[in-house]
Design an enzyme around this catalytic site. Structure first.
Site, PDB file in Angstrom:
ATOM      1  N   HIS A  61       0.751  -1.098   0.013  1.00  0.00           N
ATOM      2  CA  HIS A  61       0.110   0.096   0.150  1.00  0.00           C
ATOM      3  C   HIS A  61       1.050   1.259   0.032  1.00  0.00           C
ATOM      4  O   HIS A  61       2.195   1.240   0.099  1.00  0.00           O
ATOM      5  CB  HIS A  61      -0.952  -0.127   1.333  1.00  0.00           C
ATOM      6  CG  HIS A  61      -0.693  -0.326   2.301  1.00  0.00           C
ATOM      7  ND1 HIS A  61       0.530   0.684   3.051  1.00  0.00           N
ATOM      8  CD2 HIS A  61      -0.501  -1.314   3.388  1.00  0.00           C
ATOM      9  CE1 HIS A  61       0.985   0.450   4.100  1.00  0.00           C
ATOM     10  NE2 HIS A  61       0.393  -0.646   4.612  1.00  0.00           N
TER      11      HIS A  61
ATOM     12  N   HIS B  83       3.816   1.551   2.312  1.00  0.00           N
ATOM     13  CA  HIS B  83       5.186   0.805   2.013  1.00  0.00           C
ATOM     14  C   HIS B  83       5.992   1.553   0.528  1.00  0.00           C
ATOM     15  O   HIS B  83       7.057   1.499   0.493  1.00  0.00           O
ATOM     16  CB  HIS B  83       4.733  -0.583   1.434  1.00  0.00           C
ATOM     17  CG  HIS B  83       4.061  -1.590   2.255  1.00  0.00           C
ATOM     18  ND1 HIS B  83       2.830  -2.004   1.869  1.00  0.00           N
ATOM     19  CD2 HIS B  83       4.309  -1.969   3.474  1.00  0.00           C
ATOM     20  CE1 HIS B  83       2.440  -2.717   3.158  1.00  0.00           C
ATOM     21  NE2 HIS B  83       3.138  -2.718   4.200  1.00  0.00           N
TER      22      HIS B  83
ATOM     23  N   CYS C 275      -2.127 -16.076  25.477  1.00  0.00           N
ATOM     24  CA  CYS C 275      -3.732 -16.350  24.966  1.00  0.00           C
ATOM     25  C   CYS C 275      -3.453 -17.355  24.046  1.00  0.00           C
ATOM     26  O   CYS C 275      -2.564 -17.330  23.009  1.00  0.00           O
ATOM     27  CB  CYS C 275      -3.525 -14.872  23.992  1.00  0.00           C
ATOM     28  SG  CYS C 275      -5.257 -14.940  23.220  1.00  0.00           S
TER      29      CYS C 275
ATOM     30  N   CYS D 170      -4.123 -16.938  20.351  1.00  0.00           N
ATOM     31  CA  CYS D 170      -3.219 -15.897  19.519  1.00  0.00           C
ATOM     32  C   CYS D 170      -2.022 -17.040  19.496  1.00  0.00           C
ATOM     33  O   CYS D 170      -1.127 -16.714  18.861  1.00  0.00           O
ATOM     34  CB  CYS D 170      -2.864 -14.674  20.154  1.00  0.00           C
ATOM     35  SG  CYS D 170      -4.112 -13.486  20.268  1.00  0.00           S
TER      36      CYS D 170
ATOM     37  N   CYS E 132      -7.093 -10.161  26.076  1.00  0.00           N
ATOM     38  CA  CYS E 132      -6.367 -10.131  24.892  1.00  0.00           C
ATOM     39  C   CYS E 132      -6.976  -9.170  23.719  1.00  0.00           C
ATOM     40  O   CYS E 132      -8.556  -9.475  23.601  1.00  0.00           O
ATOM     41  CB  CYS E 132      -6.120 -11.555  24.129  1.00  0.00           C
ATOM     42  SG  CYS E 132      -6.172 -11.592  22.322  1.00  0.00           S
TER      43      CYS E 132
ATOM     44  N   HIS F 162      -9.006 -11.469  21.203  1.00  0.00           N
ATOM     45  CA  HIS F 162      -9.888 -12.387  21.441  1.00  0.00           C
ATOM     46  C   HIS F 162     -10.946 -12.014  22.570  1.00  0.00           C
ATOM     47  O   HIS F 162     -11.845 -12.871  22.893  1.00  0.00           O
ATOM     48  CB  HIS F 162      -9.120 -13.811  21.810  1.00  0.00           C
ATOM     49  CG  HIS F 162      -8.362 -14.310  20.457  1.00  0.00           C
ATOM     50  ND1 HIS F 162      -7.129 -14.118  20.242  1.00  0.00           N
ATOM     51  CD2 HIS F 162      -8.916 -15.107  19.654  1.00  0.00           C
ATOM     52  CE1 HIS F 162      -6.920 -14.804  19.099  1.00  0.00           C
ATOM     53  NE2 HIS F 162      -7.772 -15.380  18.784  1.00  0.00           N
TER      54      HIS F 162
ATOM     55  N   LYS G 172      -5.806   5.785  10.952  1.00  0.00           N
ATOM     56  CA  LYS G 172      -4.956   4.676  10.317  1.00  0.00           C
ATOM     57  C   LYS G 172      -5.812   4.086   8.804  1.00  0.00           C
ATOM     58  O   LYS G 172      -6.720   3.933   8.877  1.00  0.00           O
ATOM     59  CB  LYS G 172      -4.685   3.222  11.113  1.00  0.00           C
ATOM     60  CG  LYS G 172      -3.510   3.739  12.118  1.00  0.00           C
ATOM     61  CD  LYS G 172      -3.278   2.307  12.658  1.00  0.00           C
ATOM     62  CE  LYS G 172      -1.576   2.397  13.049  1.00  0.00           C
ATOM     63  NZ  LYS G 172      -1.416   1.144  13.720  1.00  0.00           N
TER      64      LYS G 172
ATOM     65  N   LYS H 132      -8.255  -2.230   6.336  1.00  0.00           N
ATOM     66  CA  LYS H 132      -8.874  -2.680   5.464  1.00  0.00           C
ATOM     67  C   LYS H 132     -10.377  -2.939   5.601  1.00  0.00           C
ATOM     68  O   LYS H 132     -11.147  -2.945   4.482  1.00  0.00           O
ATOM     69  CB  LYS H 132      -8.337  -4.186   5.343  1.00  0.00           C
ATOM     70  CG  LYS H 132      -7.883  -5.151   4.331  1.00  0.00           C
ATOM     71  CD  LYS H 132      -7.576  -6.315   4.373  1.00  0.00           C
ATOM     72  CE  LYS H 132      -7.238  -6.952   3.233  1.00  0.00           C
ATOM     73  NZ  LYS H 132      -6.417  -8.460   3.283  1.00  0.00           N
TER      74      LYS H 132
HETATM   75  N1  MSP Z   1       8.425  -6.847   8.781  1.00  0.00           N
HETATM   76  C1  MSP Z   1       8.563  -5.846   9.482  1.00  0.00           C
HETATM   77  C2  MSP Z   1       9.910  -5.022   9.182  1.00  0.00           C
HETATM   78  C3  MSP Z   1      11.055  -5.828   9.469  1.00  0.00           C
HETATM   79  S1  MSP Z   1      12.470  -4.864   8.758  1.00  0.00           S
HETATM   80  C4  MSP Z   1      13.925  -5.810   9.413  1.00  0.00           C
HETATM   81  C5  MSP Z   1       7.244  -4.937   9.131  1.00  0.00           C
HETATM   82  N2  MSP Z   1       6.989  -5.071   7.940  1.00  0.00           N
HETATM   83  S2  MSP Z   1       5.553  -4.238   7.505  1.00  0.00           S
HETATM   84  O1  MSP Z   1       4.962  -4.653   6.186  1.00  0.00           O
HETATM   85  O2  MSP Z   1       4.587  -4.063   8.542  1.00  0.00           O
HETATM   86  O3  MSP Z   1       5.915  -2.649   7.077  1.00  0.00           O
HETATM   87  C6  MSP Z   1       6.166  -1.681   7.955  1.00  0.00           C
HETATM   88  C7  MSP Z   1       6.728  -0.509   7.279  1.00  0.00           C
HETATM   89  O4  MSP Z   1       5.809  -0.174   6.306  1.00  0.00           O
HETATM   90  C8  MSP Z   1       6.841   0.952   8.114  1.00  0.00           C
HETATM   91  O5  MSP Z   1       8.044   1.005   8.817  1.00  0.00           O
HETATM   92  C9  MSP Z   1       6.847   1.800   6.860  1.00  0.00           C
HETATM   93  O6  MSP Z   1       8.050   1.689   6.373  1.00  0.00           O
HETATM   94  C10 MSP Z   1       5.807   1.083   5.965  1.00  0.00           C
HETATM   95  N3  MSP Z   1       4.398   1.669   6.531  1.00  0.00           N
HETATM   96  C11 MSP Z   1       3.344   0.771   6.739  1.00  0.00           C
HETATM   97  N4  MSP Z   1       2.431   1.825   6.913  1.00  0.00           N
HETATM   98  C12 MSP Z   1       2.695   2.927   6.951  1.00  0.00           C
HETATM   99  C13 MSP Z   1       1.714   4.004   6.887  1.00  0.00           C
HETATM  100  N5  MSP Z   1       0.509   4.244   7.078  1.00  0.00           N
HETATM  101  N6  MSP Z   1       2.666   5.362   6.550  1.00  0.00           N
HETATM  102  C14 MSP Z   1       4.023   5.552   6.342  1.00  0.00           C
HETATM  103  N7  MSP Z   1       4.696   4.125   6.255  1.00  0.00           N
HETATM  104  C15 MSP Z   1       4.004   2.971   6.543  1.00  0.00           C
HETATM  105  O7  MSP Z   1       7.093  -4.249   9.947  1.00  0.00           O
END
Ligand code: MSP
Length: 639
Positions: free
Chosen positions: A18, A21, A126, A129, A143, A146, A295, A298
């Site tokens: 999204h 990322h 939990c 979970c 939790c 749950h 936030k 989904k």
């Molecule tokens: N897998 C772990 C990271 C491991 S790194 C060794 C993780 N993954 S995640 O898919 O949840 O990605 C988190 C990251 O996605 C955030 O740190 C950021 O880079 C990006 N973002 C996810 N949602 C976001 C927003 N709403 N806004 C900005 N960036 C965000 O955590």
């Protein structure tokens, strides 16, 4: 030669990519492209995080084994990045064999050094979970997922002696003010470190979770997902012996959002210290993109998908908006209205207009050829040059400090100054007076130079617009080939070069129409009804046996530009030949789920047998494979 290494988080494969990322990855891309522009040797890493509870559960819900599921979602990330012009050097997966090797090497090393111990943990568990909760994580003692009270449970596990490194970490952060930046996040980590640090549980018993990397010293356990994931940053450099490690580790900067500050600000530096390596140089932490002040969610349908925006507004408008709108470190609100506003004002009005006015005047007055500087610069010229050079200097000052919006503001000050320069000098008046032809030449030449400089300066942010602009100015360089020293200099266009007026860079968008357009069905090509084919009975349709399959293997068909030979798992393995080689590489397609017509009579293409047909849709040059919305078990019928 100076070096630079930037990483993004490796993203979990339990959800599709999204805008969040996309933002982090585009920021890392801008940093990478900027450092290349400045003549650095760079390394840029992104990838996916594929082990652990979350993924195992998501795979189970999709009725798939974890690896096939991870292959599918990881593929969505890997395929997205080239479409956002991301210039990464490696796409790492935590299921890659070299990563598994490095994680086990690090575990063994830290274990041998005495920093991993075995102990019994008693805590609140939990059952739903299948994990322990801390008091703080519970909501009213229950939790949050749950809504049940957890039970007390004991479990033997391995622990990393994180507490041993607490004092060192505090000193390191205090001695290196921009170790974690911006400052608010440094303060957050320091505040956390005021409390005693607990040791980190780094294992999960196999009977509870088998989807992970086995501990090398005890195969009854797999590695806790964060201990596994963080190590990706050194796996990619071929730690411990690879030359890349020696070249790039000392200059590494990780880029993340605030959600994963603790693992990066605390776990990672202490782990790396225990391994005996110096920690990263910078941790760059940004805020969150919010939708309607909340936030992304989904269930509320507020997940913003990058490719939807790119297809509506264009890639560079999307990249520009993200970088211009968010102040690095703070949260920002996303709305399509705000994006369209920026597109229309900054891109269509300011930049687009400057470029098309300049080229139109070059075409009209000088037959489309770059004129010489024919008169001495006057005050207005000098001011324009000074602004352009200031924008170049600001870029070099602000981007390393992560102030992308400031760098863009100063480039736009230069664009706006150039638009005003046109209004004030009124070249159309000079054109009527043959005695002032020399001055007109200088004016147009100055404007062409500003446009060229702007193209170079925006290259890290908007690489394809930069290339288009340069191309139309008669400079045939890829944006990754540009160098600040040689290309961001005033006056280097070659006199007599033909420029190309072309179409406008950024057509204006009417959001209202855009929204209405989205609701309408796409219009059929002129004069043709949308559906021409004769109507059929359902019985005839039922004769088609269409199945979901997972591509297990793909290779090019020798001597064919168009054909790929695929092995597709539809419950049984099928070899099929698909005419998709011009748009899809074999690496891209392995792991993808496709729709296969399974009862098509076998045929031979270029001598290779094909037992089925993969469905795709073609829209101009855009060829897309049809794929299920969510992963499903191979062999499921399509109806
Ligand atoms: N897998 C772990 C990271 C491991 S790194 C060794 C993780 N993954 S995640 O898919 O949840 O990605 C988190 C990251 O996605 C955030 O740190 C950021 O880079 C990006 N973002 C996810 N949602 C976001 C927003 N709403 N806004 C900005 N960036 C965000 O955590």
């Amino acid at each position: 030669m100076d070096r630079f290494y930037v990483s993004t988080p490796i993203y979990y494969v339990n959800a599709e990519p999204h805008i969040g990322h996309a933002y982090t990855t585009i920021v890392a891309d801008v940093l990478n492209r900027f450092h290349l522009l400045m003549g650095f040797k760079t390394f840029f890493l992104t990838g996916t995080d594929e082990h652990g509870d979350k993924i195992a559960q998501a795979a189970q819900e999709a009725g798939m084994d974890p690896k096939s599921y991870a292959d599918h979602i990881s593929g969505l990330f890997r395929d997205l990045w080239p479409r956002l012009n991301i210039s990464n050097d490696r796409f790492i997966r935590t299921t890659d064999p070299d990563h598994i090797r490095v994680v086990q090497y690090v575990l063994q090393k830290v274990h041998d050094a005495g920093d991993i111990y075995f102990s019994t943990y008693r805590g609140l568990y939990c059952v739903g979970c299948e994990r322990f909760y801390t008091e703080r994580e519970l909501v009213d003692g229950k939790c949050p997922d749950h809504d049940k009270e957890p039970v007390e449970r004991e479990e033997a596990n391995y622990f990393f002696r994180m507490s041993k490194y607490q004092d060192w970490l505090v000193e390191h952060i205090e001695a290196n003010p921009d170790f974690i930046r911006p400052e608010r996040y440094r303060n957050e980590v320091l505040a956390f470190l005021r409390e005693p640090l607990e040791d980190l549980c780094i294992s999960r018993p196999v009977e509870r979770l088998s989807w992970g990397i086995p501990l090398p010293f005890d195969h009854r356990y797999v590695t806790y997902v964060w201990f596994d994931a963080l190590i990706n940053y050194i796996t990619a450099l071929d730690y411990p012996d690879g030359p890349l490690f020696h070249e790039f580790w000392p200059v590494v900067q990780h880029t993340i959002a605030k959600d994963i500050l603790k693992p990066h600000g605390i776990y990672w530096p202490t782990i790396i210290r225990a391994v005996g390596i110096t920690p990263y140089r910078h941790l760059n932490v940004h805020g969150y993109w919010k939708i309607n002040e909340g936030k992304m969610s989904k269930s509320k349908g507020t997940v913003v998908r990058p490719l939807d925006l790119v297809s509506l507004y264009g890639l560079d408008a999307f990249r520009y908006f993200l970088l211009r709108e968010m102040v690095f470190g703070l949260d920002a609100g996303f709305s399509e209205e705000a994006l369209v506003q920026r597109l229309n004002s900054d891109l269509a009005n300011d930049l687009g207009n400057l470029f098309s006015r300049t080229l139109a005047m070059t075409a009209r007055y000088f037959d489309g050829k770059v004129p010489p500087f024919d008169t001495e610069p006057d005050d207005m010229d000098r001011e324009l040059i000074a602004r352009t050079e200031a924008a170049a200097q600001q870029l070099t000052r602000e981007v390393p400090k992560l102030n992308f919006h400031k760098a863009l503001v100063s480039i736009w000050e230069c664009i706006n100054a150039a638009n005003r320069y046109i209004d004030h000098t009124a070249p159309w008046n000079l054109a009527r007076d043959p005695a002032r032809l020399g001055r007109l030449k200088t004016l147009i030449r100055n404007l062409l130079e500003v446009n060229r400089m702007v193209a170079v300066l925006i290259a890290p942010f908007m690489p394809s617009t930069a290339e288009t602009m340069l191309h139309r100015l008669g400079i045939h360089k890829k944006s990754l080939e540009l160098r600040f020293d040689t290309d961001a200099r005033w006056g280097i266009l070659i006199e007599g070069t033909t420029v190309d007026k072309g179409e406008s860079l950024f057509p204006r968008v009417d959001l209202q129409q855009q929204k209405e357009g989205k609701k309408e069905r796409p219009k059929p090509a002129a004069g043709k009804p949308a559906v021409e084919a004769p109507l059929i009975d359902f019985d005839l349709f039922k004769q088609l046996d269409m199945r979901i399959g997972t591509v297990k293997h793909a290779e090019r068909v020798p001597r064919s530009d168009r054909l790929l030979k695929l092995v597709v798992d539809i419950g049984e393995e099928r070899q099929v030949v698909a005419g998709i080689a011009q748009t899809h590489s074999p690496e891209q397609i392995v792991g993808k789920q496709v729709v296969l017509v399974a009862n098509l009579k076998p045929a031979k293409l270029m001598g290779v047998e094909s037992r089925g047909m993969v469905l795709a849709v073609k829209d101009g040059d855009n060829l897309c494979l049809l794929t299920p919305e969510k992963p499903v078990r191979p062999g499921q019928p399509v109806s």
